[in-house]
Motif scaffolding. Structure first.
Motif, PDB file in Angstrom:
ATOM      1  N   LEU A 105       0.852  -1.195   0.000  1.00  0.00           N
ATOM      2  CA  LEU A 105       0.000   0.000   0.000  1.00  0.00           C
ATOM      3  C   LEU A 105       0.876   1.229   0.000  1.00  0.00           C
ATOM      4  O   LEU A 105       1.931   1.246   0.648  1.00  0.00           O
ATOM      5  CB  LEU A 105      -0.828   0.061   1.285  1.00  0.00           C
ATOM      6  CG  LEU A 105      -1.912  -0.973   1.499  1.00  0.00           C
ATOM      7  CD1 LEU A 105      -2.432  -0.856   2.926  1.00  0.00           C
ATOM      8  CD2 LEU A 105      -3.030  -0.749   0.509  1.00  0.00           C
ATOM      9  N   SER A 106       0.377   2.252  -0.693  1.00  0.00           N
ATOM     10  CA  SER A 106       1.086   3.518  -0.556  1.00  0.00           C
ATOM     11  C   SER A 106       0.077   4.529  -0.042  1.00  0.00           C
ATOM     12  O   SER A 106      -1.105   4.477  -0.399  1.00  0.00           O
ATOM     13  CB  SER A 106       1.696   3.884  -1.904  1.00  0.00           C
ATOM     14  OG  SER A 106       1.171   5.057  -2.373  1.00  0.00           O
ATOM     15  N   ALA A 107       0.522   5.415   0.843  1.00  0.00           N
ATOM     16  CA  ALA A 107      -0.386   6.435   1.365  1.00  0.00           C
ATOM     17  C   ALA A 107       0.276   7.790   1.290  1.00  0.00           C
ATOM     18  O   ALA A 107       1.469   7.927   1.558  1.00  0.00           O
ATOM     19  CB  ALA A 107      -0.760   6.112   2.811  1.00  0.00           C
ATOM     20  N   GLU A 108      -0.527   8.768   0.891  1.00  0.00           N
ATOM     21  CA  GLU A 108      -0.060  10.153   0.924  1.00  0.00           C
ATOM     22  C   GLU A 108      -0.763  10.811   2.109  1.00  0.00           C
ATOM     23  O   GLU A 108      -1.990  10.794   2.186  1.00  0.00           O
ATOM     24  CB  GLU A 108      -0.435  10.864  -0.381  1.00  0.00           C
ATOM     25  CG  GLU A 108       0.114  12.267  -0.436  1.00  0.00           C
ATOM     26  CD  GLU A 108      -0.319  12.977  -1.716  1.00  0.00           C
ATOM     27  OE1 GLU A 108       0.456  12.949  -2.685  1.00  0.00           O
ATOM     28  OE2 GLU A 108      -1.428  13.530  -1.725  1.00  0.00           O
ATOM     29  N   ASP A 233      -2.957  17.271  13.353  1.00  0.00           N
ATOM     30  CA  ASP A 233      -3.079  18.139  12.186  1.00  0.00           C
ATOM     31  C   ASP A 233      -3.117  17.389  10.863  1.00  0.00           C
ATOM     32  O   ASP A 233      -2.629  17.876   9.850  1.00  0.00           O
ATOM     33  CB  ASP A 233      -1.891  19.131  12.152  1.00  0.00           C
ATOM     34  CG  ASP A 233      -2.232  20.362  12.962  1.00  0.00           C
ATOM     35  OD1 ASP A 233      -3.431  20.574  13.179  1.00  0.00           O
ATOM     36  OD2 ASP A 233      -1.311  21.075  13.358  1.00  0.00           O
ATOM     37  N   VAL A 234      -3.636  16.156  10.884  1.00  0.00           N
ATOM     38  CA  VAL A 234      -3.731  15.396   9.637  1.00  0.00           C
ATOM     39  C   VAL A 234      -4.971  15.888   8.889  1.00  0.00           C
ATOM     40  O   VAL A 234      -6.083  15.845   9.413  1.00  0.00           O
ATOM     41  CB  VAL A 234      -3.806  13.876   9.921  1.00  0.00           C
ATOM     42  CG1 VAL A 234      -4.047  13.099   8.639  1.00  0.00           C
ATOM     43  CG2 VAL A 234      -2.523  13.408  10.594  1.00  0.00           C
ATOM     44  N   LYS A 235      -4.763  16.357   7.672  1.00  0.00           N
ATOM     45  CA  LYS A 235      -5.881  16.932   6.907  1.00  0.00           C
ATOM     46  C   LYS A 235      -6.510  15.905   5.961  1.00  0.00           C
ATOM     47  O   LYS A 235      -7.694  15.910   5.719  1.00  0.00           O
ATOM     48  CB  LYS A 235      -5.383  18.125   6.074  1.00  0.00           C
ATOM     49  CG  LYS A 235      -4.990  19.316   6.952  1.00  0.00           C
ATOM     50  CD  LYS A 235      -4.975  20.600   6.173  1.00  0.00           C
ATOM     51  CE  LYS A 235      -3.910  20.589   5.118  1.00  0.00           C
ATOM     52  NZ  LYS A 235      -3.739  21.859   4.428  1.00  0.00           N
ATOM     53  N   LYS A 236      -5.650  15.031   5.429  1.00  0.00           N
ATOM     54  CA  LYS A 236      -6.171  14.053   4.450  1.00  0.00           C
ATOM     55  C   LYS A 236      -5.191  12.880   4.321  1.00  0.00           C
ATOM     56  O   LYS A 236      -3.968  13.098   4.331  1.00  0.00           O
ATOM     57  CB  LYS A 236      -6.324  14.738   3.093  1.00  0.00           C
ATOM     58  CG  LYS A 236      -6.968  13.860   2.043  1.00  0.00           C
ATOM     59  CD  LYS A 236      -7.402  14.641   0.821  1.00  0.00           C
ATOM     60  CE  LYS A 236      -6.273  14.898  -0.116  1.00  0.00           C
ATOM     61  NZ  LYS A 236      -6.656  15.508  -1.381  1.00  0.00           N
ATOM     62  N   VAL A 237      -5.735  11.675   4.185  1.00  0.00           N
ATOM     63  CA  VAL A 237      -4.888  10.503   3.911  1.00  0.00           C
ATOM     64  C   VAL A 237      -5.463   9.811   2.668  1.00  0.00           C
ATOM     65  O   VAL A 237      -6.657   9.496   2.635  1.00  0.00           O
ATOM     66  CB  VAL A 237      -4.865   9.512   5.102  1.00  0.00           C
ATOM     67  CG1 VAL A 237      -3.930   8.349   4.819  1.00  0.00           C
ATOM     68  CG2 VAL A 237      -4.459  10.205   6.398  1.00  0.00           C
ATOM     69  N   THR A 238      -4.638   9.623   1.666  1.00  0.00           N
ATOM     70  CA  THR A 238      -5.082   8.947   0.439  1.00  0.00           C
ATOM     71  C   THR A 238      -4.300   7.642   0.310  1.00  0.00           C
ATOM     72  O   THR A 238      -3.059   7.646   0.315  1.00  0.00           O
ATOM     73  CB  THR A 238      -4.810   9.835  -0.799  1.00  0.00           C
ATOM     74  OG1 THR A 238      -5.345  11.129  -0.540  1.00  0.00           O
ATOM     75  CG2 THR A 238      -5.449   9.266  -2.051  1.00  0.00           C
ATOM     76  N   VAL A 239      -5.029   6.541   0.224  1.00  0.00           N
ATOM     77  CA  VAL A 239      -4.378   5.211   0.204  1.00  0.00           C
ATOM     78  C   VAL A 239      -4.696   4.484  -1.103  1.00  0.00           C
ATOM     79  O   VAL A 239      -5.843   4.494  -1.561  1.00  0.00           O
ATOM     80  CB  VAL A 239      -4.862   4.355   1.401  1.00  0.00           C
ATOM     81  CG1 VAL A 239      -4.152   3.011   1.430  1.00  0.00           C
ATOM     82  CG2 VAL A 239      -4.646   5.085   2.725  1.00  0.00           C
ATOM     83  N   GLY A 240      -3.687   3.876  -1.694  1.00  0.00           N
ATOM     84  CA  GLY A 240      -3.883   3.076  -2.902  1.00  0.00           C
ATOM     85  C   GLY A 240      -2.798   2.010  -2.966  1.00  0.00           C
ATOM     86  O   GLY A 240      -2.010   1.843  -2.023  1.00  0.00           O
ATOM     87  N   VAL A 241      -2.762   1.300  -4.068  1.00  0.00           N
ATOM     88  CA  VAL A 241      -1.725   0.265  -4.215  1.00  0.00           C
ATOM     89  C   VAL A 241      -0.409   0.922  -4.617  1.00  0.00           C
ATOM     90  O   VAL A 241      -0.390   1.836  -5.445  1.00  0.00           O
ATOM     91  CB  VAL A 241      -2.169  -0.784  -5.251  1.00  0.00           C
ATOM     92  CG1 VAL A 241      -1.012  -1.649  -5.705  1.00  0.00           C
ATOM     93  CG2 VAL A 241      -3.222  -1.664  -4.641  1.00  0.00           C
TER      94      VAL A 241
END
Ligand code: NAP
Length: 265
Positions: A105-108, A233-241
């Protein structure tokens, strides 16, 4: 034929002895030890699953395949135990193995101050740090799905399905199936809040976006394979392969479901 090998080990005493044994037996079989994992054709990982997670993190999902020798506690990822080393070296010499490619998984993670990228082989967890109920908005492939209220949300790979995911009631997934699993952590359902309660399966071409619903929900932690990588202060987490995979050596005796039966059920 393996020309150069590298060894990664956890810090315990048994593993240190196995490092010596593997190194001398591989050299006797005609291979050369490499201090640099990038120059190796094969990396031995001595320890348990925790050692494999650390290896992948430290070497940033190496190109060379990894063969695991279990000296750890569970060793679900690891291919053999310490009494199989001679057989292991024989099978390596005969090329009697295949490489299992496990999706990661990769997360931004966007925080108030930075954007960072992480890679995980088991799971990414977004959860509250303290006692407060968390409210998270979730989208799949840009479609808003629902607001979640509870302790948090876990997203795992098939390889990670037998770890934290399974303790949360998530399903065990054969690594031959390509998918991502979203698992709720203590979802709340009452007249004030509605949250999804089952796991959600998504294909690997979709991304999952999680946003803290309100400013006070930004005090979340993001956990990558058991290690906290962001808090507050986490605003957004985007997870994908992720583009990278964990390449693991498997012998003909390898059977995922026998491992599940022996080590998980
Ligand atoms: P740890 O807390 O020291 O050990 C976690 C346990 O999970 C160890 O027994 C480990 O095996 C096992 N494990 C790791 N990956 C696995 C997998 N894919 N399938 C089955 N079991 C697995 O931490 P760690 O060793 O660094 O591992 C981090 C992982 O712990 C996280 O990725 C998360 O999945 C898991 N975890 C589970 C829970 C829970 O079940 N409630 C809570 C937090 C974290 P070894 O004994 O061989 O190392």
């Amino acid at each position: 034929m393996i020309k150069k090998f590298h060894i990664f080990a956890n810090g315990d005493e048994t593993s240190a002895q196995i490092v010596q044994e593997v190194r001398s037996k591989m050299v006797a079989a005609g291979a050369e030890f490499s201090e640099d994992e990038k120059k190796a054709d094969l990396i031995f990982c001595i320890g348990g699953d925790g050692a494999l997670l650390r290896l992948l993190r430290q070497y940033d999902f190496p190109e060379a395949p990894i063969v695991g020798i279990n000296t750890g506690h569970l060793g679900f990822f690891q291919e053999i135990t310490v009494d199989g080393i001679d057989e292991l070296i024989r099978m390596l010499a005969h090329g009697d193995y295949h490489i299992q490619e496990n999706s990661a998984l990769s997360a931004e993670i966007c925080t108030e101050s930075e954007t960072k990228q992480i890679t995980a082989i088991n799971e990414i967890v977004i959860r509250g740090e303290g006692e407060r109920l968390m409210h998270l908005d979730m989208s799949i492939g840009k479609n808003y799905i629902s607001r979640f209220s509870g302790d948090g949300i876990l997203i795992c790979t098939p390889a990670g399905s037998t770890a934290y995911n399974y303790s949360l009631g998530g399903v065990i997934v054969d690594p031959e199936v390509d998918m991502l699993q979203i698992t709720p952590i203590a979802p709340v359902n009452n007249s004030a809040y509605r949250s999804f309660t089952s796991g959600i399966i998504v294909p690997t071409n979709k991304t999952i976006e999680i946003l803290p619903a309100k400013a006070e929900d930004r005090f979340v932690v993001v956990i990558e394979d058991g290690r906290i990588v962001a808090r507050d202060d986490v605003k957004k987490v985007t997870v994908g392969v992720a583009g990278r995979k964990a390449k693991i050596v498997r012998f003909s005796s390898y059977n995922f479901w026998s491992k599940v039966k022996d080590k998980i059920l």
